[in-house]
Design an enzyme around this catalytic site. Structure first.
Site, PDB file in Angstrom:
ATOM      1  CG  HIS A 185      -2.051  -0.949   1.130  1.00 52.75           C
ATOM      2  ND1 HIS A 185      -2.663  -1.505   2.227  1.00 52.75           N
ATOM      3  CD2 HIS A 185      -2.697  -1.428   0.038  1.00 52.75           C
ATOM      4  CE1 HIS A 185      -3.651  -2.287   1.814  1.00 52.75           C
ATOM      5  NE2 HIS A 185      -3.698  -2.266   0.493  1.00 52.75           N
ATOM      6  NE  ARG A 187      -3.915   4.894   2.743  1.00 46.36           N
ATOM      7  CZ  ARG A 187      -5.216   5.191   2.698  1.00 46.36           C
ATOM      8  NH1 ARG A 187      -5.613   6.327   2.158  1.00 46.36           N
ATOM      9  NH2 ARG A 187      -6.113   4.381   3.183  1.00 46.36           N
ATOM     10  CD  GLU A 188      -0.469   0.738   4.418  1.00 43.68           C
ATOM     11  OE1 GLU A 188       0.209  -0.295   4.490  1.00 43.68           O
ATOM     12  OE2 GLU A 188      -1.716   0.726   4.324  1.00 43.68           O
ATOM     13  CG  ASN A 260      -3.223  -6.784   1.584  1.00 44.35           C
ATOM     14  OD1 ASN A 260      -2.706  -7.856   1.257  1.00 44.35           O
ATOM     15  ND2 ASN A 260      -3.476  -6.482   2.846  1.00 44.35           N
ATOM     16  CG  HIS A 313       0.026  -3.642   5.118  1.00 38.80           C
ATOM     17  ND1 HIS A 313      -0.683  -3.098   4.075  1.00 38.80           N
ATOM     18  CD2 HIS A 313       0.391  -4.883   4.721  1.00 38.80           C
ATOM     19  CE1 HIS A 313      -0.757  -3.980   3.086  1.00 38.80           C
ATOM     20  NE2 HIS A 313      -0.111  -5.077   3.452  1.00 38.80           N
ATOM     21  CB  SER A 314       2.077   1.713   8.651  1.00 41.49           C
ATOM     22  OG  SER A 314       1.731   2.841   7.900  1.00 41.49           O
ATOM     23  CE1 TYR A 367      -9.817  -5.059   6.306  1.00 41.76           C
ATOM     24  CE2 TYR A 367      -9.500  -3.647   8.210  1.00 41.76           C
ATOM     25  CZ  TYR A 367      -9.039  -4.181   7.027  1.00 41.76           C
ATOM     26  OH  TYR A 367      -7.795  -3.854   6.588  1.00 41.76           O
ATOM     27  CD  GLU A 389      -2.111  -2.810   9.088  1.00 40.51           C
ATOM     28  OE1 GLU A 389      -1.580  -1.691   8.965  1.00 40.51           O
ATOM     29  OE2 GLU A 389      -2.860  -3.314   8.220  1.00 40.51           O
TER      30      GLU A 389
END
Ligand SMILES: *[C@@H]1O[C@H](CO)[C@@H](O)[C@H](O)[C@H]1NC(C)=O
Ligand SMILES: *[C@@H]1O[C@H](CO)[C@@H](O)[C@H](O)[C@H]1NC(C)=O
Ligand SMILES: *[C@@H]1O[C@H](CO)[C@@H](O)[C@H](O)[C@H]1NC(C)=O
Length: 432
Positions: A185, A187-188, A260, A313-314, A367, A389
């Site tokens: 991802h 932006r992470e 993802n 991820h973050s 989720y 994360e």
């Protein structure tokens, strides 16, 4: 009055022109904190996110952690109205996302200046070219233990590279492999430094107490899995999450898919949107993205020996495992155990203001989802497959760079601990 308004309007337009910047795409965007008290609140929130195409920054944990959602001006009133109708309390978290991003840019440049250029790529938010230069330097400086592999080009033609690190050139099949990748991802940003720092600690600065990690385990580290999205997040939209593929038969306006959600595991079933502009659009077929295909290729090439797979991820301080539909892998006891060891090792070094890590099944903790890298790793036979994360320190994707060293250090501690504990399981499996 008319004159005043006119002057004001002119002044504003001059201001708008002079302050035009790359974050203007987020002008008028706000971020709202949302109190999720139970699963029902969470479900209502997810429905709204889907129907109004709202960007979730933090999913929240019922009664423990508030959710954060970013919304543009045109959908804000409807979103807040629906929250009110559902009796979900909320508050303004950021009143101007574009301003927050500008401030973050300034923070980063002040911080860089304060370092007077003496920073390694893993202490910064390095661009694509710097990441590759680092990988190439390490490979040429340590040819006995490091092999540079080029997976192939991204959609936009950037080579996606990874390092194989081994004292035995991957020939000793009794050794397990630890595979990690970062930045699926875009932006992470804080994820790539962790992957680079892991390389640094294994190769450039191996400490005597970590020698076992290098001697007994082979490593595959891919620090920048989605370079197109990442570069785009530097040059155009800081909060870009997806890849940058273009497929006019799917959409002529929206680019990319959620990498993802693009893996071939229950693809396009849960936690996805059929809207090609959504941040959770899974792609029209599994592995529509070359970038996810490269991760698949590594997993399948070494599946017999990959003991641990971590997709970094973050943010949120979570260690998550499959499956995204709430079903559990048969070895869930051990998966949970290794994840808990990793989380506890990270927490042992955490800053007081950081959250504790939460470990669990991704669907139960956060989720439902489908097509994730974590699930795919588990499905194809990696015994311990996780989404990690990293911490956000209340700043979500724009973590202040002063935290990079801390995140690197504590996460490396967790990676090392998970590697050691999973090694015990590997030996048990291998001797069977
Ligand atoms: C919200 O609260 C009001 C008053 O307590 C109640 O009448 C209403 O049914 C609630 N709505 C929902 C969706 O729970
Ligand atoms: C490692 O093995 C590969 C073949 O798989 C070979 O091309 C390479 O030269 C070897 N590297 C070292 C350092 O022995
Ligand atoms: C996805 O997995 C299914 C079941 O294993 C397989 O039949 C199919 O070919 C795969 N598709 C892709 C695109 O990998």
């Amino acid at each position: 009055m008319v004159v005043n308004t006119l002057i004001l309007a002119t002044a504003c337009s001059i201001l708008a022109v002079t302050s035009a910047g790359k974050h203007d795409v987020y002008s008028g965007y706000t971020v709202h904190g949302i109190k999720v008290n139970d699963r029902n609140d969470q479900e209502l929130l997810f429905k709204l996110v889907d129907s109004l195409n709202i960007d979730i920054w933090d999913h929240g944990v019922p009664a423990l952690r508030d959710a954060l959602a970013m919304v543009g001006t045109e959908r804000k009133d409807e979103f807040l109205k629906q929250l009110d109708l559902g009796n979900i309390s909320h508050y303004l978290h950021l009143e101007d996302v574009s301003r927050t991003l500008k401030e973050h840019d300034l923070e980063v440049s002040y911080w860089r200046r304060s370092k007077r250029g003496r920073i390694h790529p893993f202490e910064d938010f390095p661009r694509y070219a710097e990441v590759n230069a680092y990988l190439e330097r390490i490979a040429s400086q340590y040819p006995d233990i490091v092999t540079l592999v080029n997976s192939g080009p991204s959609f936009e033609g950037r080579d996606i590279k990874y390092l194989k690190i081994s004292t035995t050139n991957f020939t000793d099949v009794s050794k397990p492999i630890y595979f990690m990748n970062a930045m699926l991802h875009a932006r992470e940003w804080v994820t790539t430094p962790v992957a680079l720092y892991s390389i640094h600690r294994l190769v450039e600065e191996i400490r005597s107490q970590d020698r076992d990690l290098l001697d007994n385990i082979d490593w595959i580290i891919m620090p920048l899995a989605n370079p197109d999205g990442y570069e785009y997040s530097h040059t155009h939209e800081r909060l870009w999450r997806r890849t940058r593929s273009f497929n006019p038969s799917v959409s002529t306006t929206c680019y990319g898919v959620d990498a993802n959600r693009n893996f071939n595991v229950s693809h396009n079933t849960l936690g996805v949107s059929s809207d090609p502009c959504s941040n959770v659009y899974p792609g029209h077929v599994p592995f529509s993205e070359v970038e996810t295909g490269y991760i698949r290729d590594v997993l399948l090439e070494y599946v017999e020996r990959i003991q641990l797979y971590v997709d970094i991820h973050s943010h949120g301080n979570y260690i998550l495992f499959g499956y995204g539909d709430t079903s559990l892998p048969l070895n869930v006891l051990h998966v949970h155990y290794v994840g808990a060891v990793m989380g506890a090792a990270i927490d042992a070094l955490k800053l007081p203001e950081a959250r504790y890590y939460m470990v669990g099944n991704s669907a139960l903790v956060l989720y439902v989802s489908s097509g994730s890298a974590q699930d795919y790793g588990q499905l194809v036979g990696v015994p311990f497959s996780y989404t990690l994360e990293l911490p956000g320190y209340g700043q979500a994707f724009t973590v202040h760079p002063r935290y990079i060293d801390q995140i690197n250090e504590e996460t490396w501690h967790g990676i090392a601990a998970s590697a050691r504990v999973s090694l015990i399981h590997y030996k048990a499996r291998f001797n069977n």
